[in-house]
Design a protein around this motif. Sequence first.
Motif, PDB file in Angstrom:
ATOM      1  N   UNK A  79      32.814  47.602  46.793  1.00 17.05           N
ATOM      2  CA  UNK A  79      33.554  46.807  47.780  1.00 17.05           C
ATOM      3  C   UNK A  79      32.924  45.428  47.937  1.00 17.05           C
ATOM      4  N   UNK A  80      31.601  45.376  47.982  1.00 10.86           N
ATOM      5  CA  UNK A  80      30.916  44.083  48.069  1.00 10.86           C
ATOM      6  C   UNK A  80      31.180  43.246  46.826  1.00 10.86           C
ATOM      7  N   UNK A  81      31.173  43.895  45.676  1.00 13.05           N
ATOM      8  CA  UNK A  81      31.468  43.210  44.411  1.00 13.05           C
ATOM      9  C   UNK A  81      32.864  42.578  44.481  1.00 13.05           C
ATOM     10  N   UNK A  82      33.824  43.343  44.960  1.00  7.23           N
ATOM     11  CA  UNK A  82      35.200  42.848  45.064  1.00  7.23           C
ATOM     12  C   UNK A  82      35.277  41.647  45.999  1.00  7.23           C
ATOM     13  N   UNK A  83      34.570  41.713  47.126  1.00 10.53           N
ATOM     14  CA  UNK A  83      34.595  40.604  48.082  1.00 10.53           C
ATOM     15  C   UNK A  83      33.877  39.372  47.531  1.00 10.53           C
ATOM     16  N   UNK A  84      32.873  39.578  46.690  1.00 13.96           N
ATOM     17  CA  UNK A  84      32.244  38.444  46.013  1.00 13.96           C
ATOM     18  C   UNK A  84      33.279  37.726  45.157  1.00 13.96           C
TER      19      UNK A  84
ATOM     20  N   UNK B 261      38.699  38.599  33.095  1.00 12.42           N
ATOM     21  CA  UNK B 261      37.721  39.638  33.416  1.00 12.42           C
ATOM     22  C   UNK B 261      37.443  40.459  32.167  1.00 12.42           C
ATOM     23  N   UNK B 262      36.177  40.641  31.844  1.00 14.53           N
ATOM     24  CA  UNK B 262      35.772  41.311  30.609  1.00 14.53           C
ATOM     25  C   UNK B 262      35.152  42.673  30.915  1.00 14.53           C
ATOM     26  N   UNK B 263      35.802  43.727  30.455  1.00 12.50           N
ATOM     27  CA  UNK B 263      35.274  45.089  30.503  1.00 12.50           C
ATOM     28  C   UNK B 263      35.123  45.614  31.927  1.00 12.50           C
ATOM     29  N   UNK B 264      33.910  45.949  32.337  1.00 14.10           N
ATOM     30  CA  UNK B 264      33.661  46.646  33.604  1.00 14.10           C
ATOM     31  C   UNK B 264      34.337  46.017  34.815  1.00 14.10           C
ATOM     32  N   UNK B 265      34.368  44.695  34.986  1.00 13.25           N
ATOM     33  CA  UNK B 265      34.939  44.133  36.215  1.00 13.25           C
ATOM     34  C   UNK B 265      36.461  44.091  36.246  1.00 13.25           C
ATOM     35  N   UNK B 266      37.139  44.516  35.180  1.00  7.42           N
ATOM     36  CA  UNK B 266      38.596  44.403  35.142  1.00  7.42           C
ATOM     37  C   UNK B 266      39.281  45.084  36.325  1.00  7.42           C
ATOM     38  N   UNK B 267      38.972  46.361  36.643  1.00  9.89           N
ATOM     39  CA  UNK B 267      39.654  46.982  37.782  1.00  9.89           C
ATOM     40  C   UNK B 267      39.333  46.320  39.114  1.00  9.89           C
ATOM     41  N   UNK B 268      38.088  45.883  39.306  1.00  9.80           N
ATOM     42  CA  UNK B 268      37.712  45.259  40.572  1.00  9.80           C
ATOM     43  C   UNK B 268      38.269  43.846  40.674  1.00  9.80           C
ATOM     44  N   UNK B 269      38.435  43.159  39.554  1.00 13.08           N
ATOM     45  CA  UNK B 269      39.065  41.837  39.572  1.00 13.08           C
ATOM     46  C   UNK B 269      40.544  41.974  39.912  1.00 13.08           C
TER      47      UNK B 269
END
Length: 424
Positions: A155-160, A176-184
Amino acid sequence: MRYMYTYDLMETARNTNEWLGATARAMASYPAFALSMNPVLPLMAAWGEVTERAFSRMVVKPDWGIRSIVGPDGQDHLVDIVPEVEKPFGSLIKFSVRRRAPMARKVLLVAPMSGHYATLLRSTVASLLPDADVYVTDWHNARDIPVSAGKFDVEDYTLYLVDFMRALGPDTHVIAVCQPAPLTLAATAYLAAEDPAAQPRSLTLIGGPIDPDAAATDVTDFGRRITMGQLEQIAIQRVGFKHKGAGRLVYPGLLQLQSFMSMNADRHSKAFSEQIMRVSRGEASDHDAHNRFYDEYLAVMDMTAEFYLSTVERIFKNREIALNAFVVNGKRVDIGAITNVAVMTVEGANDDISAPGQCVAALKMLTGLPEEKKANHLEPGAGHYGIFAGKSWRLNIRPLVLGFIDAHSGAPVPAGKRVKLASV
């Protein structure tokens, strides 16, 4: 394993191996030994050199190494790395090109937080710089962040990401590359509901696990097999007193590297054996292919325990993004709220980390987005690394992404007007 002594034990082993390598190199290179024709001495010196370099790189953040680019005028333009937004767990940095006017394209490259530094995207950044103003999320090593900075989870990552997008403004194109795709994707949907004026123009998702169950891989199989209790016991340790983040619970970079290496142990063993022989024959160099690859591959960073565990539980096990049930700050994030942001997915046909089907699943979730604002590309013969930094990226995917950005660079059509046109 949530103790400092296990963390320090790994660092002790790393430090010892670095010292052994340095000692072997120095001893075998002693001038008096040059009188001997013993072939063991050059091999010993070569082993020491390769070993020292490998173990020393594990605790050093690599440099971006992008000094300049050639402009359309044929002149070299120096590149400066300028912090735009600085936060405890990550910063937004800009690759500022001197003596160049602002470009029409403004790109935010969201780097993975999955064990390696953002510098893993060095070649991606270098390929985009001649054609765009490039910004990158530069995540910090958790071992260097004091406990007083608090927690950092998905959640903090998403808000960043939300804050970074707001800082750059609505004329931004996000990749967004790989791991951050869903959170982006979730951060974009969060903005769509909370601050529509701050949404980016386009969003490109490359090889990300939007729906991990869409196609099985070793990563998804591992996530299904292991329980959260088991994962916490085997992966989480506490940072030792040597670092600023002493006492913070983390998934250590050295432990992650052990997992990375074990997946292809034979290949890595062969690569280092061949490099030792090249060094002994005087055929290696400081920036040869082996050193270029492993200087980056061996440089690992710690992840906060809460980020790693919440990623496994909420993204892979519970599939909260895939089921459109992700919650941030007590508010459900509805992916269907995205109605103006053009979205493109890119997958590699031979990707064994985020297999084809996992990323393109995002397009089905975008129920409020017109079909003309959706695109997808499956790159034949490409693996995971190739779709964002390898040959496939350079020759095929990069031009497609830039074309997609250009096609959606205008101001978004108001929602009411767009719906009316679509119904005609």
